[in-house]
Design a protein around this motif. Structure first.
Motif, PDB file in Angstrom:
ATOM      1  N   GLY A  48      78.777  81.908  52.286  1.00 10.83           N
ATOM      2  CA  GLY A  48      78.472  80.425  52.351  1.00 10.83           C
ATOM      3  C   GLY A  48      77.993  79.872  53.564  1.00 10.83           C
ATOM      4  N   GLY A  49      78.818  80.237  54.534  1.00  9.64           N
ATOM      5  CA  GLY A  49      78.569  79.687  56.010  1.00  9.64           C
ATOM      6  C   GLY A  49      77.239  80.083  56.523  1.00  9.64           C
ATOM      7  N   GLU A  50      76.976  81.285  56.350  1.00 15.67           N
ATOM      8  CA  GLU A  50      75.718  82.235  56.877  1.00 15.67           C
ATOM      9  C   GLU A  50      74.613  81.702  56.296  1.00 15.67           C
ATOM     10  OE1 GLU A  50      76.940  86.293  56.335  1.00 15.67           O
ATOM     11  OE2 GLU A  50      78.061  86.443  57.996  1.00 15.67           O
ATOM     12  N   TRP A  51      74.812  81.327  54.826  1.00 18.71           N
ATOM     13  CA  TRP A  51      73.669  80.780  54.212  1.00 18.71           C
ATOM     14  C   TRP A  51      73.240  79.090  54.685  1.00 18.71           C
ATOM     15  CZ3 TRP A  51      69.878  83.378  52.419  1.00 18.71           C
ATOM     16  CH2 TRP A  51      70.145  84.607  51.830  1.00 18.71           C
ATOM     17  N   HIS A  52      74.295  78.571  54.921  1.00 16.27           N
ATOM     18  CA  HIS A  52      74.238  76.977  55.349  1.00 16.27           C
ATOM     19  C   HIS A  52      73.590  77.341  56.888  1.00 16.27           C
ATOM     20  CE1 HIS A  52      75.600  73.426  57.503  1.00 16.27           C
ATOM     21  NE2 HIS A  52      75.372  72.894  56.284  1.00 16.27           N
ATOM     22  N   ALA A  53      73.997  78.209  57.605  1.00 17.10           N
ATOM     23  CA  ALA A  53      73.106  78.175  58.838  1.00 17.10           C
ATOM     24  C   ALA A  53      71.959  78.727  58.716  1.00 17.10           C
ATOM     25  CB  ALA A  53      74.057  79.010  59.692  1.00 17.10           C
ATOM     26  N   TYR A  54      71.753  79.547  57.948  1.00 16.92           N
ATOM     27  CA  TYR A  54      70.347  80.068  57.846  1.00 16.92           C
ATOM     28  C   TYR A  54      69.256  78.877  57.156  1.00 16.92           C
ATOM     29  CZ  TYR A  54      66.229  82.404  55.513  1.00 16.92           C
ATOM     30  OH  TYR A  54      64.894  82.755  54.914  1.00 16.92           O
ATOM     31  N   LEU A  55      69.618  78.114  56.267  1.00 18.98           N
ATOM     32  CA  LEU A  55      69.205  77.062  55.851  1.00 18.98           C
ATOM     33  C   LEU A  55      69.030  75.916  56.728  1.00 18.98           C
ATOM     34  CD1 LEU A  55      70.277  77.102  52.132  1.00 18.98           C
ATOM     35  CD2 LEU A  55      68.070  77.560  52.857  1.00 18.98           C
ATOM     36  N   SER A  56      69.817  75.698  57.474  1.00 21.15           N
ATOM     37  CA  SER A  56      69.761  74.781  58.655  1.00 21.15           C
ATOM     38  C   SER A  56      68.675  74.778  59.767  1.00 21.15           C
ATOM     39  CB  SER A  56      71.062  74.315  59.137  1.00 21.15           C
ATOM     40  OG  SER A  56      72.134  74.328  58.454  1.00 21.15           O
ATOM     41  N   GLY A  57      68.233  76.283  59.830  1.00 17.63           N
ATOM     42  CA  GLY A  57      67.499  76.634  60.932  1.00 17.63           C
ATOM     43  C   GLY A  57      66.242  77.531  60.281  1.00 17.63           C
ATOM     44  N   LEU A  58      65.820  77.186  58.949  1.00 16.84           N
ATOM     45  CA  LEU A  58      64.922  78.032  58.300  1.00 16.84           C
ATOM     46  C   LEU A  58      63.784  78.253  58.995  1.00 16.84           C
ATOM     47  CD1 LEU A  58      64.630  79.227  55.472  1.00 16.84           C
ATOM     48  CD2 LEU A  58      63.486  77.350  54.740  1.00 16.84           C
ATOM     49  N   PRO A  59      63.368  79.316  59.307  1.00 13.92           N
ATOM     50  CA  PRO A  59      62.063  79.779  59.867  1.00 13.92           C
ATOM     51  C   PRO A  59      61.003  79.427  59.312  1.00 13.92           C
ATOM     52  CG  PRO A  59      63.494  81.923  59.877  1.00 13.92           C
ATOM     53  CD  PRO A  59      64.162  80.755  59.000  1.00 13.92           C
ATOM     54  N   ALA A  60      60.027  78.659  59.842  1.00 12.75           N
ATOM     55  CA  ALA A  60      58.850  78.070  59.269  1.00 12.75           C
ATOM     56  C   ALA A  60      58.113  78.778  58.235  1.00 12.75           C
ATOM     57  CB  ALA A  60      57.855  77.591  60.386  1.00 12.75           C
ATOM     58  N   ARG A  61      58.185  80.267  58.466  1.00 18.93           N
ATOM     59  CA  ARG A  61      57.268  80.977  57.394  1.00 18.93           C
ATOM     60  C   ARG A  61      58.194  81.577  56.393  1.00 18.93           C
ATOM     61  NH1 ARG A  61      54.420  85.294  60.702  1.00 18.93           N
ATOM     62  NH2 ARG A  61      53.364  85.819  58.974  1.00 18.93           N
ATOM     63  N   ASP A  62      59.592  81.202  56.407  1.00 15.51           N
ATOM     64  CA  ASP A  62      60.560  81.555  55.237  1.00 15.51           C
ATOM     65  C   ASP A  62      60.433  80.710  54.371  1.00 15.51           C
ATOM     66  OD1 ASP A  62      60.804  83.799  56.868  1.00 15.51           O
ATOM     67  OD2 ASP A  62      62.975  83.610  57.026  1.00 15.51           O
ATOM     68  N   ARG A  63      60.917  80.968  52.891  1.00 16.96           N
ATOM     69  CA  ARG A  63      61.274  80.060  51.914  1.00 16.96           C
ATOM     70  C   ARG A  63      62.512  80.464  51.384  1.00 16.96           C
ATOM     71  NH1 ARG A  63      57.467  78.415  54.401  1.00 16.96           N
ATOM     72  NH2 ARG A  63      55.510  77.524  53.594  1.00 16.96           N
ATOM     73  N   MET A  64      63.373  79.528  50.859  1.00 16.47           N
ATOM     74  CA  MET A  64      64.630  79.691  50.042  1.00 16.47           C
ATOM     75  C   MET A  64      64.408  78.928  48.607  1.00 16.47           C
ATOM     76  SD  MET A  64      67.303  81.529  49.344  1.00 16.47           S
ATOM     77  CE  MET A  64      68.536  81.534  50.581  1.00 16.47           C
ATOM     78  N   TRP A  65      64.178  79.665  47.517  1.00 10.69           N
ATOM     79  CA  TRP A  65      64.143  78.916  46.257  1.00 10.69           C
ATOM     80  C   TRP A  65      65.237  79.152  45.428  1.00 10.69           C
ATOM     81  CZ3 TRP A  65      59.900  75.975  46.834  1.00 10.69           C
ATOM     82  CH2 TRP A  65      59.042  76.218  47.450  1.00 10.69           C
ATOM     83  N   VAL A  66      65.789  77.993  44.914  1.00  3.54           N
ATOM     84  CA  VAL A  66      67.020  77.750  44.122  1.00  3.54           C
ATOM     85  C   VAL A  66      66.778  77.244  42.778  1.00  3.54           C
ATOM     86  CG1 VAL A  66      68.370  78.025  46.334  1.00  3.54           C
ATOM     87  CG2 VAL A  66      67.853  75.947  45.119  1.00  3.54           C
ATOM     88  N   THR A  67      67.420  77.491  41.887  1.00  7.11           N
ATOM     89  CA  THR A  67      67.836  76.932  40.711  1.00  7.11           C
ATOM     90  C   THR A  67      69.193  76.559  40.617  1.00  7.11           C
ATOM     91  OG1 THR A  67      68.268  78.946  39.448  1.00  7.11           O
ATOM     92  CG2 THR A  67      66.109  78.260  39.343  1.00  7.11           C
ATOM     93  N   GLY A  68      69.226  75.114  39.902  1.00  4.59           N
ATOM     94  CA  GLY A  68      70.542  74.402  39.748  1.00  4.59           C
ATOM     95  C   GLY A  68      70.860  73.607  40.854  1.00  4.59           C
ATOM     96  N   ALA A  69      71.777  72.782  40.450  1.00  6.80           N
ATOM     97  CA  ALA A  69      72.324  71.434  41.407  1.00  6.80           C
ATOM     98  C   ALA A  69      72.758  71.840  42.768  1.00  6.80           C
ATOM     99  CB  ALA A  69      72.987  70.472  40.622  1.00  6.80           C
ATOM    100  N   VAL A  70      72.932  71.101  43.872  1.00  2.31           N
ATOM    101  CA  VAL A  70      73.652  71.395  44.842  1.00  2.31           C
ATOM    102  C   VAL A  70      75.227  71.610  44.384  1.00  2.31           C
ATOM    103  CG1 VAL A  70      74.602  70.545  47.061  1.00  2.31           C
ATOM    104  CG2 VAL A  70      72.151  70.116  46.201  1.00  2.31           C
ATOM    105  N   GLY A  71      75.729  72.659  44.803  1.00  2.00           N
ATOM    106  CA  GLY A  71      76.874  73.036  44.439  1.00  2.00           C
ATOM    107  C   GLY A  71      77.106  73.706  43.304  1.00  2.00           C
ATOM    108  N   ALA A  72      75.932  74.019  42.457  1.00  2.00           N
ATOM    109  CA  ALA A  72      76.153  74.791  41.256  1.00  2.00           C
ATOM    110  C   ALA A  72      74.732  75.683  41.245  1.00  2.00           C
ATOM    111  CB  ALA A  72      76.054  73.588  40.257  1.00  2.00           C
TER     112      ALA A  72
END
Length: 169
Positions: A48-72
């Motif tokens: 969770g900490g690693e994903w938070h860090a990754y998403l906080s500095g998401l490289p410009a050419r990367d995307r992270m797509w999710v389904t569900g609400a924050v926390g779920a």
């Protein structure tokens, strides 16, 4: 089955939920493929900490797509450029696709994957995805989505061979 959760861009606040889902999904999907100590050693809080860090500095050419609400979070797909030396610089890759094990077979993974691939096709051609050899569920999923083996293989960090598929559509 009710309506599918819309796909949205992941945000740093999704990190903890993504980490928990990743650990659960890996334990379910890779039981029998990866060594039990690898799966037992997954730490959802650390991820969770690693994903938070990754998403906080998401490289410009990367995307992270999710389904569900924050926390779920119920599913996620990470995409970006492919770094394989045997493909062109314009090749895109689905770097990971995971769905809550309780939601497999509901269409959620299909919807999430279609969204991720459509976005990649706007920026890259061709599009590829890697999966563990022996993961028959993943193989069937990617085949149905129009991805065929292209002959590339590599040894994963977990001692299991991975195979690459390339979009044919």
């Amino acid at each position: 089955m009710g309506a599918l959760t819309p796909v949205r861009a992941g945000v740093p606040a999704d990190g903890v939920s993504i980490g928990a889902l990743a650990a659960r999904a890996w334990r379910s999907a890779y039981a029998g493929l990866l060594a039990p100590d690898v799966l037992d050693g997954l730490d959802a809080a650390q991820q969770g900490g690693e994903w938070h860090a990754y998403l906080s500095g998401l490289p410009a050419r990367d995307r992270m797509w999710v389904t569900g609400a924050v926390g779920a979070i119920t599913g996620f797909a990470r995409t970006g450029p492919c770094q394989d030396p045997d493909v062109g610089a314009s090749t895109g890759e689905v770097h990971g696709l995971y769905v809550d094990p309780d939601r497999i077979g509901t269409g959620l993974g299909h919807s999430l994957f279609q969204h991720a691939v459509a976005d990649l096709h706007e920026r890259h051609a061709p599009v590829v995805v890697w999966h563990f050899a022996g993961n028959d569920r993943a193989a069937r999923f990617y085949e149905r989505a129009g991805f065929r083996l292209d002959g590339a293989e590599r040894e994963s960090d977990f001692g299991v061979v991975e195979v690459r598929r390339r979009a044919t559509v």
